[in-house]
Design a protein around this motif. Structure first.
Motif, PDB file in Angstrom:
ATOM      1  N   ILE A  82       0.816  -1.220   0.088  1.00 27.11           N
ATOM      2  CA  ILE A  82       0.025  -0.138   0.112  1.00 27.11           C
ATOM      3  C   ILE A  82       0.857   1.149  -0.066  1.00 27.11           C
ATOM      4  CG2 ILE A  82      -1.802   1.287   1.160  1.00 27.11           C
ATOM      5  CD1 ILE A  82      -2.863  -1.252  -0.165  1.00 27.11           C
ATOM      6  N   GLN A  83       1.916   1.271   0.760  1.00 24.74           N
ATOM      7  CA  GLN A  83       2.909   2.138   0.776  1.00 24.74           C
ATOM      8  C   GLN A  83       3.282   2.803  -0.498  1.00 24.74           C
ATOM      9  OE1 GLN A  83       5.146   1.325   4.208  1.00 24.74           O
ATOM     10  NE2 GLN A  83       4.080   3.016   5.539  1.00 24.74           N
ATOM     11  N   THR A  84       3.786   1.471  -1.188  1.00 22.04           N
ATOM     12  CA  THR A  84       4.491   1.566  -2.215  1.00 22.04           C
ATOM     13  C   THR A  84       3.471   2.212  -3.665  1.00 22.04           C
ATOM     14  OG1 THR A  84       5.844  -0.183  -2.062  1.00 22.04           O
ATOM     15  CG2 THR A  84       5.497   0.528  -4.222  1.00 22.04           C
ATOM     16  N   ALA A  85       2.203   1.712  -3.522  1.00 21.38           N
ATOM     17  CA  ALA A  85       1.107   2.133  -4.311  1.00 21.38           C
ATOM     18  C   ALA A  85       0.829   3.428  -4.477  1.00 21.38           C
ATOM     19  CB  ALA A  85      -0.221   1.358  -4.380  1.00 21.38           C
ATOM     20  N   PHE A  86       0.746   4.292  -3.067  1.00 25.89           N
ATOM     21  CA  PHE A  86       0.761   5.657  -2.819  1.00 25.89           C
ATOM     22  C   PHE A  86       1.972   6.459  -2.911  1.00 25.89           C
ATOM     23  CE2 PHE A  86      -3.310   4.010  -1.578  1.00 25.89           C
ATOM     24  CZ  PHE A  86      -4.251   4.798  -1.926  1.00 25.89           C
ATOM     25  N   SER A  87       3.054   5.931  -2.993  1.00 25.74           N
ATOM     26  CA  SER A  87       4.311   6.504  -2.942  1.00 25.74           C
ATOM     27  C   SER A  87       4.612   7.749  -3.738  1.00 25.74           C
ATOM     28  CB  SER A  87       5.479   5.724  -3.223  1.00 25.74           C
ATOM     29  OG  SER A  87       5.745   5.004  -4.408  1.00 25.74           O
ATOM     30  N   MET A  88       4.218   7.710  -4.909  1.00 22.17           N
ATOM     31  CA  MET A  88       4.148   9.139  -5.804  1.00 22.17           C
ATOM     32  C   MET A  88       2.769   9.196  -6.410  1.00 22.17           C
ATOM     33  SD  MET A  88       7.396   9.774  -5.777  1.00 22.17           S
ATOM     34  CE  MET A  88       8.069  10.373  -7.191  1.00 22.17           C
ATOM     35  N   ARG A  89       1.905   9.899  -5.749  1.00 27.25           N
ATOM     36  CA  ARG A  89       0.530  10.215  -5.963  1.00 27.25           C
ATOM     37  C   ARG A  89       0.288  10.611  -7.377  1.00 27.25           C
ATOM     38  NH1 ARG A  89      -3.169   9.795  -1.415  1.00 27.25           N
ATOM     39  NH2 ARG A  89      -4.816  10.753  -3.031  1.00 27.25           N
ATOM     40  N   ARG A  90       1.175  11.417  -8.108  1.00 23.91           N
ATOM     41  CA  ARG A  90       0.874  11.870  -9.306  1.00 23.91           C
ATOM     42  C   ARG A  90       1.165  10.803 -10.467  1.00 23.91           C
ATOM     43  NH1 ARG A  90      -1.717  16.368 -10.354  1.00 23.91           N
ATOM     44  NH2 ARG A  90      -0.224  16.758 -11.919  1.00 23.91           N
ATOM     45  N   LYS A  91       1.984   9.748 -10.047  1.00 25.94           N
ATOM     46  CA  LYS A  91       2.414   8.401 -10.964  1.00 25.94           C
ATOM     47  C   LYS A  91       1.032   7.578 -11.056  1.00 25.94           C
ATOM     48  CE  LYS A  91       7.198   8.739 -11.153  1.00 25.94           C
ATOM     49  NZ  LYS A  91       8.472   7.744 -10.941  1.00 25.94           N
ATOM     50  N   THR A  92       1.094   6.749 -12.151  1.00 27.01           N
ATOM     51  CA  THR A  92       0.101   5.711 -12.215  1.00 27.01           C
ATOM     52  C   THR A  92       0.544   4.657 -11.159  1.00 27.01           C
ATOM     53  OG1 THR A  92       1.489   4.582 -13.949  1.00 27.01           O
ATOM     54  CG2 THR A  92      -0.441   5.942 -14.561  1.00 27.01           C
ATOM     55  N   LEU A  93      -0.505   3.716 -10.747  1.00 21.30           N
ATOM     56  CA  LEU A  93      -0.486   2.650  -9.694  1.00 21.30           C
ATOM     57  C   LEU A  93       0.647   1.799 -10.551  1.00 21.30           C
ATOM     58  CD1 LEU A  93      -0.963   1.082  -7.666  1.00 21.30           C
ATOM     59  CD2 LEU A  93      -3.109   0.322  -8.597  1.00 21.30           C
ATOM     60  N   LEU A  94       0.649   1.449 -11.989  1.00 23.70           N
ATOM     61  CA  LEU A  94       1.735   0.599 -12.463  1.00 23.70           C
ATOM     62  C   LEU A  94       3.096   1.223 -12.351  1.00 23.70           C
ATOM     63  CD1 LEU A  94       1.325  -1.055 -16.044  1.00 23.70           C
ATOM     64  CD2 LEU A  94       3.627   0.321 -15.441  1.00 23.70           C
ATOM     65  N   ASN A  95       3.273   2.410 -12.466  1.00 21.87           N
ATOM     66  CA  ASN A  95       4.480   2.879 -12.471  1.00 21.87           C
ATOM     67  C   ASN A  95       5.010   2.621 -10.849  1.00 21.87           C
ATOM     68  OD1 ASN A  95       5.172   3.531 -14.915  1.00 21.87           O
ATOM     69  ND2 ASN A  95       4.198   5.591 -14.805  1.00 21.87           N
ATOM     70  N   ASN A  96       4.201   2.842  -9.863  1.00 20.25           N
ATOM     71  CA  ASN A  96       4.458   2.709  -8.432  1.00 20.25           C
ATOM     72  C   ASN A  96       4.886   1.194  -8.173  1.00 20.25           C
ATOM     73  OD1 ASN A  96       4.512   5.518  -7.774  1.00 20.25           O
ATOM     74  ND2 ASN A  96       2.654   5.360  -7.209  1.00 20.25           N
ATOM     75  N   LEU A  97       4.224   0.454  -8.491  1.00 21.64           N
ATOM     76  CA  LEU A  97       4.237  -0.867  -8.308  1.00 21.64           C
ATOM     77  C   LEU A  97       5.455  -1.326  -8.938  1.00 21.64           C
ATOM     78  CD1 LEU A  97       0.761  -2.402  -8.236  1.00 21.64           C
ATOM     79  CD2 LEU A  97       2.292  -1.689  -6.348  1.00 21.64           C
ATOM     80  N   LEU A  98       6.106  -0.835 -10.156  1.00 20.20           N
ATOM     81  CA  LEU A  98       7.421  -1.591 -10.609  1.00 20.20           C
ATOM     82  C   LEU A  98       8.523  -1.366  -9.582  1.00 20.20           C
ATOM     83  CD1 LEU A  98       7.457   0.659 -14.191  1.00 20.20           C
ATOM     84  CD2 LEU A  98       7.294  -1.766 -13.736  1.00 20.20           C
ATOM     85  N   LYS A  99       8.503  -0.822  -8.474  1.00 21.37           N
ATOM     86  CA  LYS A  99       9.538  -0.845  -7.429  1.00 21.37           C
ATOM     87  C   LYS A  99       9.222  -2.431  -6.796  1.00 21.37           C
ATOM     88  CE  LYS A  99       8.831   4.041  -6.442  1.00 21.37           C
ATOM     89  NZ  LYS A  99       8.071   4.885  -5.382  1.00 21.37           N
ATOM     90  N   LEU A 100       8.200  -2.912  -7.054  1.00 17.42           N
ATOM     91  CA  LEU A 100       8.161  -4.312  -6.247  1.00 17.42           C
ATOM     92  C   LEU A 100       7.894  -5.420  -7.133  1.00 17.42           C
ATOM     93  CD1 LEU A 100       5.309  -3.385  -3.804  1.00 17.42           C
ATOM     94  CD2 LEU A 100       7.912  -3.565  -3.267  1.00 17.42           C
ATOM     95  N   TYR A 101       7.480  -5.145  -8.562  1.00 16.39           N
ATOM     96  CA  TYR A 101       7.226  -6.055  -9.337  1.00 16.39           C
ATOM     97  C   TYR A 101       7.830  -5.854 -10.965  1.00 16.39           C
ATOM     98  CZ  TYR A 101       3.793  -7.197  -5.804  1.00 16.39           C
ATOM     99  OH  TYR A 101       3.078  -7.450  -4.272  1.00 16.39           O
ATOM    100  N   LYS A 102       7.796  -6.834 -11.597  1.00 14.29           N
ATOM    101  CA  LYS A 102       8.160  -6.730 -12.924  1.00 14.29           C
ATOM    102  C   LYS A 102       6.844  -6.405 -13.726  1.00 14.29           C
ATOM    103  CE  LYS A 102      11.121 -10.795 -12.970  1.00 14.29           C
ATOM    104  NZ  LYS A 102      11.443 -12.145 -13.372  1.00 14.29           N
TER     105      LYS A 102
END
Length: 128
Positions: free
Chosen positions: A71-91
């Motif tokens: 959840i913290q990663t999903a909201f880490s950069m509010r202006r970015k898409t969820l896909l871009n934020n989740l790239l920190k965790l997944y391929k």
């Protein structure tokens, strides 16, 4: 008892500016209800903000550090898409695959998903 603004964040609806990590985490682990607003005039010395009494009925879920990180990663950069934020965790391929199964657009932002949708999404990634 918490500041009224914090209580409102706990109960925020998706697609609003106040919806975020606090909202998702609190609602994932508890049913939340504001039972009373306490006006600032009730205190001495008087604070600058009103308060709220919040009732939390805990759900029977063990604390999950990975869900918190998700959840913290999903909201880490509010202006970015969820896909871009989740790239920190997944391929990227894994994210796109899960998004397709869940009918989530690649342009979706974190604040657009409900708590239930986050739980489903998180469980989908855990099954990969």
């Amino acid at each position: 008892m918490v500041q009224k603004e914090v209580a409102e964040k706990m109960l925020a609806k998706s697609k609003t500016s106040t919806y975020g990590v606090l909202t998702v985490m609190v609602n994932y682990y508890a049913d939340v209800k504001i039972t009373r607003i306490v006006k600032k005039q009730m205190f001495t010395p008087m604070p600058k903000v009103d308060s709220a009494i919040v009732y939390l009925k805990l759900k029977q879920k063990p604390f999950d550090k990975e869900f918190k990180r998700f959840i913290q990663t999903a909201f880490s950069m509010r202006r970015k898409t969820l896909l871009n934020n989740l790239l920190k965790l997944y391929k990227k391929e894994d994210i796109e695959s899960v998004f397709n199964k869940q009918n989530i657009s690649s342009s979706t932002r974190a604040e657009e998903l409900s708590v239930t949708e986050f739980e489903t999404l998180y469980n989908s990634f855990r099954q990969k």
